[in-house]
Design a protein around this motif. Structure first.
Motif: not given
Ligand SMILES: Cc1cc2nc3c(=O)[nH]c(=O)nc-3n(C[C@H](O)[C@H](O)[C@H](O)COP(=O)(O)OP(=O)(O)OC[C@H]3O[C@@H](n4cnc5c(N)ncnc54)[C@H](O)[C@@H]3O)c2cc1C
Ligand SMILES: [Zn+2]
Lengths: 417, 98
Positions: A44, A65-66, A73-74, A78, A80, A209, A367, A369-371
């Protein structure tokens, strides 16, 4: 300049024994000041930076990114992808994302392996089937593809599934979104990172951060493990760690962080070419391109930042999958892991300005947000660039928890992933 | 797997016997007619969600069915103790003040 990927570049670099490829993204030293800082290098956050640069011409941007890209979670999810949500606001937001997925590999010149193999949500009770009919009709009215399947139609698509009436929770039907599917999760992070980096965005890993620099009612920058960095605007996209960042700015959010687990099996021959989800027996499964079964279920009920979950959840999930696919009982599981998801009261995201001017949050994807990754980044970039929400995320601001205008997708949208 | 002590049964039992029941000691607005929607929204929806020690309610659903309070670390999952709601509150308030 990163390499442009094509058949020609493959041949050209192949002739040089693949030793001439450039790194996909640069690792620059941080500047003292940026126009926009994005906290969180997940899908995201990287998508937000990319759209800020590409659609709004704001290229003096850093993503902090820390850990490493895709360590959150990226690349723990899974994968979907679907947009068959019940309520108008949610359906339109996720459908916006699905449309972006459909052109994403071309747009980024990076194969995110988006595979529209369809997503099936099973119904096991009369009430499940009524909810499915209602949701499918709502989806059609919102321009989202949806079909309702009978057990025999399900058997045609997924021959391995037990749709007999002898099971404990007989399968009575399903909703099916043919345009749904899966994508390769880490390729999504890398693809956005590469495209953003090419447009001049600084991607800074190993930079946590630790505080917010606030002057009166306005953000001035952030404190990090690599020193203070100034910025006119700061957008936080930190999934499970969002509450910690909000606290640094003295803001309270309606979020709770929970561990969510998944596991994968050894590789099998192709046997399942769609995604199957069941809310009632509570499990879901798809098969990756490598042949592994990718299985997941529900969150641990309690708060946790431990990136691992309780063993009894795994047992419950495995039981649900075997109920649906008796032949999977002999499959060995290879790996299991957890991620921290930020759950909001209505299971919908919060994409919002805050009372600190120039400080924005994009969180609460929980749970599922990937989509939404490309759509989330797209509307969040708009919100940051214009200091006002995009039409599609206006309903998702923080003040809905004071006004009461919740978008209650809990229970409405089958399993919430 | 958490192992939780029920202050009523006076026994340590496995997590599956218990139901998680959310953040403990959220104070309801003392003058409900006088506060605005923002204060109510905060009370109903906003949570501390700390990365660290957390005071939380658990119910012994497969046992005595009583609700009690546990102080647990949300990163290490270490449990500092469990108390009846009344006993825990004094401790919680003294921690909040210091
Ligand atoms: C087991 C599992 C299964 C899932 N299955 C699905 C699915 O099938 N379909 C779907 O749509 N969604 C799914 N999700 C949800 C989805 O993964 C998340 O909603 C989505 O990935 C969140 O956004 P993101 O990718 O940006 O998060 P992240 O990849 O978690 O990015 C947040 C980043 O912020 C960084 N960060 C945090 N604090 C700080 C700080 N203080 N300073 C600097 N960096 C920091 C972290 O290190 C991290 O890299 C699943 C989640 C899990 C855990
Ligand atoms: Zn008890």
């Amino acid at each position: 300049m990163a390499n442009r990927y094509s058949l020609w570049s493959l041949i050209k670099h192949g002739l040089k024994h693949h030793e001439s490829w450039q790194p996909a993204w640069q690792s620059p030293t941080p500047r003292n000041k940026y126009d926009v800082i994005i906290v969180g290098g997940g899908g995201h956050g990287l998508a937000t930076a990319y759209y800020l640069a590409r659609e709004h011409g704001i290229t003096n941007v850093a993503v902090l990114e820390k850990g490493y890209l895709g360590g959150g979670n990226t690349a723990r999810n899974t994968t979907i992808i679907r947009s068959n949500y019940l309520w108008d606001e949610a359906a339109q937001l996720y459908e916006h994302a699905l449309k972006l997925w459909e052109g994403l590999s071309q747009d980024l010149n990076f194969n995110v392996m988006f595979s529209q193999r369809g997503v099936m949500n099973l119904g096991h009770t009369l009430q499940d089937m009524r909810d499915i009919e209602r949701r499918a009709n709502a989806n059609l009215l919102n321009g989202v593809d949806a079909v309702v399947l009978s057990p025999s139609e399900i058997r045609d698509i997924v021959p391995l599934m037990d749709v007999s009436s002898k099971t404990r929770y007989p399968v009575m039907g399903a909703s099916f979104q043919p345009r749904g599917g899966v994508a390769r999760h880490d390729a999504v992070a890398w693809g956005f990172a590469r495209a953003a980096s090419e447009l001049g965005v600084h991607i800074i890993e190993q930079c946590e951060v630790t505080g917010m620099l606030i002057d009166g009612d306005r953000i001035k920058g952030v404190k990090t493990t690599r020193g203070d960095i100034l910025a006119d605007k700061v957008g936080c996209v930190a999934a499970g760690n969002t509450s910690t960042l909000a606290k640094m700015a003295g803001i309270r959010l309606p979020l709770e962080s929970h561990p969510l687990q998944a596991f994968v099996s050894e590789s099998l021959k192709p046997c399942l070419d769609t995604v199957v989800m069941s809310n009632a027996v509570h499990g879901y499964v798809s098969q990756s391109d490598k042949g592994e079964l990718v299985i997941g279920a529900g969150i641990d009920s309690y708060l946790g930042y431990g990136q691992r979950g309780s063993p009894h959840i795994i047992e419950h999930t495995a039981a649900a999958i075997i109920e649906l696919f008796p032949s999977f009982s002999r499959v060995r599981m290879n790996r299991q892991w957890g991620g921290i998801v930020d759950v909001s009261p209505d299971a919908c995201p919060i994409i919002t300005k805050t009372r600190v001017k120039g400080l924005f949050f994009n969180c609460g994807w929980g749970t599922g947000g990937f989509k939404a990754t490309p759509g989330s980044g797209n509307v969040f970039a708009h919100t940051i660039a214009n200091d006002a929400p995009h039409r599609l995320n206006a309903a998702f601001s923080l003040d809905r928890f004071a006004s009461g205008h919740l978008i209650d997708e809990h229970g409405a949208a089958a399993v919430a992933h | 797997m958490l192992r939780i002590h029920c202050p009523y049964c006076r026994e340590v039992r496995e997590e599956e016997e218990f139901g998680y029941a959310g953040e403990a000691y959220i104070a309801r607005p003392a003058a409900p007619e006088e506060v605005d929607d923002a204060v109510w929204g905060d009370y109903v929806f906003h949570r501390k969600n700390p990365r660290g020690w957390h005071w939380e309610q658990w119910q012994h659903v497969a046992g005595c069915r009583k609700v009690f309070v546990v102080k647990r670390h949300t990163v290490t999952y270490e449990i500092a103790g469990s108390w009846t709601l009344a006993e825990g509150k004094a401790l919680y308030l003294s921690e909040e003040q210091s």
